[in-house]
Write a protein that holds these residues in place. Structure first.
Motif, short mmCIF file in Angstrom:
data_model
loop_
_atom_site.label_atom_id
_atom_site.label_comp_id
_atom_site.label_asym_id
_atom_site.label_seq_id
_atom_site.Cartn_x
_atom_site.Cartn_y
_atom_site.Cartn_z
N TRP A 164 -1.94 1.99 -4.96
CA TRP A 164 -1.37 3.33 -4.93
C TRP A 164 -2.49 4.31 -4.67
O TRP A 164 -3.36 4.50 -5.50
N PHE A 165 -2.49 4.93 -3.49
CA PHE A 165 -3.50 5.93 -3.15
C PHE A 165 -3.01 7.28 -3.62
O PHE A 165 -1.90 7.69 -3.30
N THR A 166 -3.83 7.97 -4.38
CA THR A 166 -3.41 9.27 -4.91
C THR A 166 -4.57 10.24 -4.90
O THR A 166 -5.73 9.84 -4.93
N LEU B 166 0.86 -1.18 0.00
CA LEU B 166 0.00 0.00 0.00
C LEU B 166 0.89 1.23 0.00
O LEU B 166 1.78 1.35 0.84
N ASN C 207 0.46 10.77 -1.39
CA ASN C 207 0.40 12.11 -0.81
C ASN C 207 1.53 12.37 0.17
O ASN C 207 1.77 13.50 0.55
N LEU C 208 2.22 11.32 0.61
CA LEU C 208 3.32 11.49 1.55
C LEU C 208 4.65 11.79 0.86
O LEU C 208 5.65 12.03 1.52
N ASP D 91 0.88 5.51 -0.13
CA ASP D 91 0.16 6.77 -0.07
C ASP D 91 1.01 7.81 -0.79
O ASP D 91 1.99 8.31 -0.26
#
Length: 129
Positions: free
Chosen positions: A71-73, A40, A44-45, A42
């Motif tokens: 992939w969190f975007t 996982l 944004n980090l 992030d």
């Protein structure tokens, strides 16, 4: 991991003395070295340090050969750079399939403009108060 860093000698330093970009590379690199079926990330980090994002994207592309990478975007640009196999959007607490990056951008960009306008209006209202 050393190949991803500007200075591989950084690995000899205590973690607390690394700059934010190096910490991120070391952390994600160590995560990649840990066998897993799912990673996982992030996006944004990620710091705005030049050259960090392409190195991490290369690491995650390598990870995709052996595991699922989620992939969190929050931006369409980050999504395109990640070269996803498939796209999902969070809608009312549920993950909903989206038909590719272009469709995700079509959904994402109007929302971002609306949210930006609402935030700008809220800021203007606060200034008036």
């Amino acid at each position: 991991i050393g190949a991803l860093l500007d200075d591989p000698d950084i690995l000899a330093r205590p973690f607390g003395r690394l700059d934010s970009a190096s910490r991120l590379i070391v952390t994600h690199g160590a995560g990649y070295l840990t066998p897993s079926e799912v990673y996982l990330i992030d996006a944004n980090l990620f710091p705005d340090a030049p050259g960090v994002t392409p190195r991490l994207e290369a690491l995650f592309r390598a990870a995709r050969t052996r595991a699922a990478v989620i992939w969190f975007t929050a931006s369409a640009g980050q999504l395109r750079a990640a070269e996803p196999d498939r796209c999902l959007m969070l809608e009312a607490g549920r993950l909903v399939p989206v038909d590719g990056i272009d469709a995700a951008e079509d959904l994402f960009l109007p929302r971002r403009r609306r949210r930006g306008a609402a935030m700008a209006e809220g800021g203007a209202a606060a200034l008036r108060a």
